[in-house]
Write a protein that holds these residues in place. Structure first.
Motif, PDB file in Angstrom:
ATOM      1  N   ALA A 144       0.840  -1.208   0.000  1.00 27.01           N
ATOM      2  CA  ALA A 144       0.000   0.000   0.000  1.00 27.01           C
ATOM      3  C   ALA A 144       0.874   1.257   0.000  1.00 27.01           C
ATOM      4  N   ALA A 145       1.946   1.236   0.783  1.00 25.27           N
ATOM      5  CA  ALA A 145       2.849   2.389   0.859  1.00 25.27           C
ATOM      6  C   ALA A 145       3.587   2.608  -0.464  1.00 25.27           C
ATOM      7  N   VAL A 146       3.990   1.517  -1.126  1.00 21.70           N
ATOM      8  CA  VAL A 146       4.675   1.628  -2.421  1.00 21.70           C
ATOM      9  C   VAL A 146       3.721   2.194  -3.468  1.00 21.70           C
ATOM     10  N   ALA A 147       2.478   1.706  -3.487  1.00 20.42           N
ATOM     11  CA  ALA A 147       1.491   2.202  -4.448  1.00 20.42           C
ATOM     12  C   ALA A 147       1.201   3.684  -4.209  1.00 20.42           C
ATOM     13  N   GLU A 148       1.156   4.073  -2.936  1.00 21.13           N
ATOM     14  CA  GLU A 148       0.907   5.485  -2.618  1.00 21.13           C
ATOM     15  C   GLU A 148       2.077   6.353  -3.086  1.00 21.13           C
ATOM     16  N   ASP A 164       0.578   2.650 -11.387  1.00 17.73           N
ATOM     17  CA  ASP A 164       1.318   2.096 -12.530  1.00 17.73           C
ATOM     18  C   ASP A 164       2.286   0.992 -12.112  1.00 17.73           C
ATOM     19  N   VAL A 165       2.638   0.933 -10.827  1.00 13.87           N
ATOM     20  CA  VAL A 165       3.554  -0.125 -10.374  1.00 13.87           C
ATOM     21  C   VAL A 165       2.794  -1.366  -9.894  1.00 13.87           C
ATOM     22  N   LEU A 166       1.477  -1.356 -10.098  1.00 12.88           N
ATOM     23  CA  LEU A 166       0.662  -2.516  -9.720  1.00 12.88           C
ATOM     24  C   LEU A 166       0.201  -3.250 -10.977  1.00 12.88           C
ATOM     25  N   ALA A 167       0.175  -4.581 -10.898  1.00  9.78           N
ATOM     26  CA  ALA A 167      -0.355  -5.402 -11.986  1.00  9.78           C
ATOM     27  C   ALA A 167      -1.883  -5.370 -11.926  1.00  9.78           C
ATOM     28  N   ALA A 168      -2.515  -5.926 -12.951  1.00 10.69           N
ATOM     29  CA  ALA A 168      -3.985  -5.931 -13.027  1.00 10.69           C
ATOM     30  C   ALA A 168      -4.621  -6.627 -11.826  1.00 10.69           C
ATOM     31  N   ASP A 169      -3.920  -7.632 -11.265  1.00  9.67           N
ATOM     32  CA  ASP A 169      -4.476  -8.375 -10.128  1.00  9.67           C
ATOM     33  C   ASP A 169      -4.181  -7.718  -8.776  1.00  9.67           C
ATOM     34  N   ALA A 200      -1.200  -7.124  -7.532  1.00 11.81           N
ATOM     35  CA  ALA A 200       0.145  -7.465  -7.045  1.00 11.81           C
ATOM     36  C   ALA A 200       1.144  -6.427  -7.546  1.00 11.81           C
ATOM     37  N   LEU A 201       2.316  -6.415  -6.951  1.00 14.25           N
ATOM     38  CA  LEU A 201       3.367  -5.504  -7.382  1.00 14.25           C
ATOM     39  C   LEU A 201       3.875  -5.918  -8.758  1.00 14.25           C
ATOM     40  N   ASP A 202       3.954  -4.968  -9.664  1.00 10.38           N
ATOM     41  CA  ASP A 202       4.576  -5.193 -10.971  1.00 10.38           C
ATOM     42  C   ASP A 202       6.049  -4.812 -10.814  1.00 10.38           C
ATOM     43  N   ARG A 203       6.870  -5.800 -10.516  1.00  8.72           N
ATOM     44  CA  ARG A 203       8.281  -5.542 -10.200  1.00  8.72           C
ATOM     45  C   ARG A 203       9.034  -4.912 -11.368  1.00  8.72           C
ATOM     46  N   THR A 204       8.677  -5.307 -12.575  1.00 10.81           N
ATOM     47  CA  THR A 204       9.342  -4.749 -13.751  1.00 10.81           C
ATOM     48  C   THR A 204       9.035  -3.260 -13.872  1.00 10.81           C
ATOM     49  N   ALA A 205       7.773  -2.887 -13.668  1.00 12.67           N
ATOM     50  CA  ALA A 205       7.379  -1.479 -13.746  1.00 12.67           C
ATOM     51  C   ALA A 205       8.058  -0.667 -12.640  1.00 12.67           C
ATOM     52  N   LEU A 206       8.108  -1.230 -11.437  1.00 15.68           N
ATOM     53  CA  LEU A 206       8.752  -0.524 -10.325  1.00 15.68           C
ATOM     54  C   LEU A 206      10.251  -0.374 -10.587  1.00 15.68           C
TER      55      LEU A 206
END
Length: 198
Positions: A47-51, A56-61, A63-69
């Motif tokens: 939640a803190a990373v998304a904030e 854009d750093v989250l996948a459709a489901d 979860a964290l999109d590590r590649t985007a991050l």
């Protein structure tokens, strides 16, 4: 309890050494594994990373999109510091919890890729550094799917061999064969690890 800090640059073979130490009875506290755990869906860390970095750093489901991050933080030192400020305290707290659950006479190996970069060396009884020739490391990373250019960039973003050597109590050279590495781990274990009585 003996607390060993294990570190090494990307592609050095630190994970192999970690597995060899586990086979000899060490309790492994793996910072990379914990870093994934504290950013799983539904965690305060995610939640803190998304904030901080946006959806854009989250996948459709969710979860964290590590590649985007990685694309965001790898090229931006300030963004990387922001991410580290979120993740590192969570990892340290969980690592302390896991180490505290180990038996009192355990040999606890903290597998910490950024041990030098985060200034953690003084918190261990002993620091073990795994090194390998830079060309060998690049070749290993290319085998894992990185380009040679990306491999060298990731290596350059970490502490240098000299910086790791400056905090090391013991340095293992993993430029050769697995058998040569195992011999060094055996020697390290015999010379530096007190026998477990339990």
């Amino acid at each position: 309890m003996t607390r060993i800090g294990l570190t090494g640059g990307i592609g050095s073979g630190k994970s192999t050494v970690s597995a060899l130490l586990a086979a000899r009875g060490a309790v492994i506290v793996d910072a990379d594994r914990i870093a994934r755990e504290v950013l799983e869906p539904g965690t305060p860390g995610l939640a803190a990373v998304a904030e901080a970095f946006g959806d854009d750093v989250l996948a459709a489901d969710g979860a964290l999109d590590r590649t985007a991050l990685a694309a965001v933080v790898f090229t931006d030192a300030d963004a990387r510091k922001r991410l580290d400020g979120i993740v590192h305290p969570l990892v340290r707290a969980r690592a302390t919890e896991l180490a505290g659950a180990a038996p009192p006479d355990a040999v606890v190996v903290h597998d910490v890729p950024l041990l030098v970069e985060t200034g953690q060396a003084p918190s261990y009884d002993l620091v073990l550094v795994v090194e390998a020739d830079p060309a060998v490391r690049v070749a290993r990373l290319v085998q894992r799917g990185l380009t040679a250019e990306d491999a060298r960039a990731r290596m350059a973003a970490q502490a240098s061999d000299e910086e790791r050597q400056a905090v090391a109590d013991v340095v293992l050279d993993n430029s050769g064969t697995r058998e040569q590495l195992e011999e060094q781990v055996d020697r390290f274990w015999a010379d530096h690890v007190p026998p477990v009585t339990g």
